[in-house]
Design a protein around this motif. Sequence first.
Motif, PDB file in Angstrom:
ATOM      1  N   ALA A 288       0.796  -1.293  -0.062  1.00 12.83           N
ATOM      2  CA  ALA A 288      -0.041  -0.067  -0.086  1.00 12.83           C
ATOM      3  C   ALA A 288       0.971   1.329  -0.019  1.00 12.83           C
ATOM      4  O   ALA A 288       0.467   2.261  -0.383  1.00 12.83           O
ATOM      5  N   SER A 289       1.937   1.181   0.748  1.00 18.47           N
ATOM      6  CA  SER A 289       2.879   2.395   0.594  1.00 18.47           C
ATOM      7  C   SER A 289       4.303   1.951   0.850  1.00 18.47           C
ATOM      8  O   SER A 289       4.517   0.754   1.391  1.00 18.47           O
ATOM      9  N   PRO A 290       5.149   2.989   1.107  1.00 15.71           N
ATOM     10  CA  PRO A 290       6.721   2.361   1.371  1.00 15.71           C
ATOM     11  C   PRO A 290       6.478   1.883   2.853  1.00 15.71           C
ATOM     12  O   PRO A 290       7.673   1.220   3.475  1.00 15.71           O
ATOM     13  N   THR A 291       5.569   1.994   3.755  1.00 17.22           N
ATOM     14  CA  THR A 291       5.678   1.646   5.097  1.00 17.22           C
ATOM     15  C   THR A 291       4.309   0.671   5.632  1.00 17.22           C
ATOM     16  O   THR A 291       4.525   0.477   6.679  1.00 17.22           O
ATOM     17  N   THR A 292       3.580   0.184   4.560  1.00 15.92           N
ATOM     18  CA  THR A 292       2.546  -0.658   4.865  1.00 15.92           C
ATOM     19  C   THR A 292       2.467  -1.670   3.780  1.00 15.92           C
ATOM     20  O   THR A 292       2.212  -1.352   2.479  1.00 15.92           O
ATOM     21  N   VAL A 293       2.269  -2.914   4.327  1.00 14.04           N
ATOM     22  CA  VAL A 293       1.845  -3.984   3.476  1.00 14.04           C
ATOM     23  C   VAL A 293       0.719  -4.845   4.258  1.00 14.04           C
ATOM     24  O   VAL A 293       0.981  -4.898   5.218  1.00 14.04           O
ATOM     25  N   THR A 294      -0.142  -5.304   3.275  1.00 12.51           N
ATOM     26  CA  THR A 294      -1.226  -5.843   3.993  1.00 12.51           C
ATOM     27  C   THR A 294      -1.475  -7.147   3.328  1.00 12.51           C
ATOM     28  O   THR A 294      -1.053  -7.553   2.064  1.00 12.51           O
TER      29      THR A 294
ATOM     30  N   ALA B 224       6.085  -0.667   8.711  1.00 10.55           N
ATOM     31  CA  ALA B 224       7.778  -0.404   9.012  1.00 10.55           C
ATOM     32  C   ALA B 224       7.853   0.588  10.459  1.00 10.55           C
ATOM     33  O   ALA B 224       7.195   1.533  10.512  1.00 10.55           O
ATOM     34  N   LEU B 225       8.927   0.167  11.148  1.00  7.92           N
ATOM     35  CA  LEU B 225       9.415   1.038  12.240  1.00  7.92           C
ATOM     36  C   LEU B 225      10.767   1.742  11.825  1.00  7.92           C
ATOM     37  O   LEU B 225      11.519   1.461  11.623  1.00  7.92           O
ATOM     38  N   ILE B 226      10.219   3.135  11.571  1.00  5.52           N
ATOM     39  CA  ILE B 226      11.388   4.080  10.909  1.00  5.52           C
ATOM     40  C   ILE B 226      11.644   5.042  11.990  1.00  5.52           C
ATOM     41  O   ILE B 226      10.594   5.568  12.786  1.00  5.52           O
ATOM     42  N   PRO B 227      12.808   5.514  12.108  1.00  7.27           N
ATOM     43  CA  PRO B 227      13.441   6.521  12.907  1.00  7.27           C
ATOM     44  C   PRO B 227      12.775   8.009  12.352  1.00  7.27           C
ATOM     45  O   PRO B 227      12.523   8.126  11.188  1.00  7.27           O
TER      46      PRO B 227
ATOM     47  N   LYS C 215      20.747  13.414  13.903  1.00  6.29           N
ATOM     48  CA  LYS C 215      19.731  12.904  13.006  1.00  6.29           C
ATOM     49  C   LYS C 215      20.384  12.412  12.044  1.00  6.29           C
ATOM     50  O   LYS C 215      20.066  11.332  11.170  1.00  6.29           O
ATOM     51  N   LEU C 216      21.505  13.127  11.063  1.00 10.04           N
ATOM     52  CA  LEU C 216      22.183  12.627  10.414  1.00 10.04           C
ATOM     53  C   LEU C 216      22.795  11.382  10.252  1.00 10.04           C
ATOM     54  O   LEU C 216      22.802  10.406   9.428  1.00 10.04           O
ATOM     55  N   GLN C 217      23.270  11.053  11.343  1.00  9.94           N
ATOM     56  CA  GLN C 217      23.938   9.836  11.779  1.00  9.94           C
ATOM     57  C   GLN C 217      23.116   8.581  12.162  1.00  9.94           C
ATOM     58  O   GLN C 217      23.365   7.461  11.538  1.00  9.94           O
ATOM     59  N   SER C 218      21.962   8.938  12.673  1.00  8.24           N
ATOM     60  CA  SER C 218      21.025   7.856  13.020  1.00  8.24           C
ATOM     61  C   SER C 218      19.873   7.556  12.237  1.00  8.24           C
ATOM     62  O   SER C 218      19.275   6.427  12.101  1.00  8.24           O
ATOM     63  N   CYS C 219      19.567   8.606  11.172  1.00  6.72           N
ATOM     64  CA  CYS C 219      18.353   8.409  10.401  1.00  6.72           C
ATOM     65  C   CYS C 219      18.692   8.405   8.915  1.00  6.72           C
ATOM     66  O   CYS C 219      17.931   8.254   8.137  1.00  6.72           O
ATOM     67  N   PHE C 220      19.988   8.350   8.508  1.00  2.00           N
ATOM     68  CA  PHE C 220      20.305   8.395   7.209  1.00  2.00           C
ATOM     69  C   PHE C 220      21.344   7.064   6.850  1.00  2.00           C
ATOM     70  O   PHE C 220      22.182   7.093   7.717  1.00  2.00           O
ATOM     71  N   VAL C 221      21.256   6.609   5.823  1.00  2.32           N
ATOM     72  CA  VAL C 221      22.386   5.570   5.323  1.00  2.32           C
ATOM     73  C   VAL C 221      23.799   6.307   4.984  1.00  2.32           C
ATOM     74  O   VAL C 221      23.589   7.642   4.569  1.00  2.32           O
TER      75      VAL C 221
ATOM     76  N   THR D 157      11.568   3.185   4.912  1.00  4.34           N
ATOM     77  CA  THR D 157      10.907   2.245   4.606  1.00  4.34           C
ATOM     78  C   THR D 157      11.372   0.887   5.093  1.00  4.34           C
ATOM     79  O   THR D 157      12.183   1.307   6.230  1.00  4.34           O
ATOM     80  N   PHE D 158      10.708  -0.287   4.956  1.00  5.32           N
ATOM     81  CA  PHE D 158      11.349  -1.321   5.795  1.00  5.32           C
ATOM     82  C   PHE D 158      12.841  -1.639   5.798  1.00  5.32           C
ATOM     83  O   PHE D 158      13.524  -1.576   4.527  1.00  5.32           O
ATOM     84  N   VAL D 159      13.634  -1.974   6.772  1.00  2.45           N
ATOM     85  CA  VAL D 159      14.961  -2.202   6.801  1.00  2.45           C
ATOM     86  C   VAL D 159      15.362  -3.243   5.948  1.00  2.45           C
ATOM     87  O   VAL D 159      16.701  -3.242   5.774  1.00  2.45           O
TER      88      VAL D 159
END
Length: 235
Positions: free
Chosen positions: A68-74, A93-96, A112-118, A175-177
């Motif tokens: 359904a979205s980058p964070t929801t699958v049914t 999905a559990l995302i920061p 935030k840059l270090q914890s929320c970004f690849v 999105t999902f890890v």
Amino acid sequence: MIKEALQYIVGMGKAEIHERNGQDWSDKQLHLLEAPVASPFTAHTLSGLVGYLKSNFDKRDAAIIHVASPTTVTVKSPLNADENRNYFLKAEALIPEFYFDRWYDTEDFNIKLQSCFVNSDDRDVMLKVVGNITEDQVKTVSDDGVSQAVVARVGVATVGNVEVPNPVALAPYRTFVEVVQPESDFVFRMKDGPRCALFEADGGAWKISAIENIRKYLEASLKDQIEHGRISIIA
């Protein structure tokens, strides 16, 4: 009041069927007694969703996966006789948390840059800039409306002009890890405080990439079930 009560009692009686103009009519409103359907439980990983489907715990003949979205699958069943579906599972999905279009002070922005970004080259450049500026230096910023340059420490005891990259290519966790986080462009701005902000600049195209990444992951993980016609994926 007596009249209304009598009408209510009469209405509780057995419905009578009448034929008019080739059609059957009832003298009372009828309500369909629908078959019960399942309510979903929630998982927070794609691997959990895949494990559920492979186990066939609920003895399903077939199921539909809807990205359904980058964070929801049914996961739902085919339509039953009442045109309803069993709703087996929802993966969220559990995302920061990171808020785009919002100004952060440099300390919070650095974290935030270090914890929320690849990890990426642009992220590393931003960390160096953000970690070496002060409020006075941002006030003397050079700004042409697109890119900015600030005076920042470039060594232990030296300062120099550092151009702030803009736009920046970053991959936030959104999105999902289990799947690749889509990279997209952002406008990076600074102002006195000093404060920093990121503004999305791809028109939401990353969402299409994220949904496609989820679809590919599910297709690879559920290959046998898909080939045997037990599972369909809609994305």
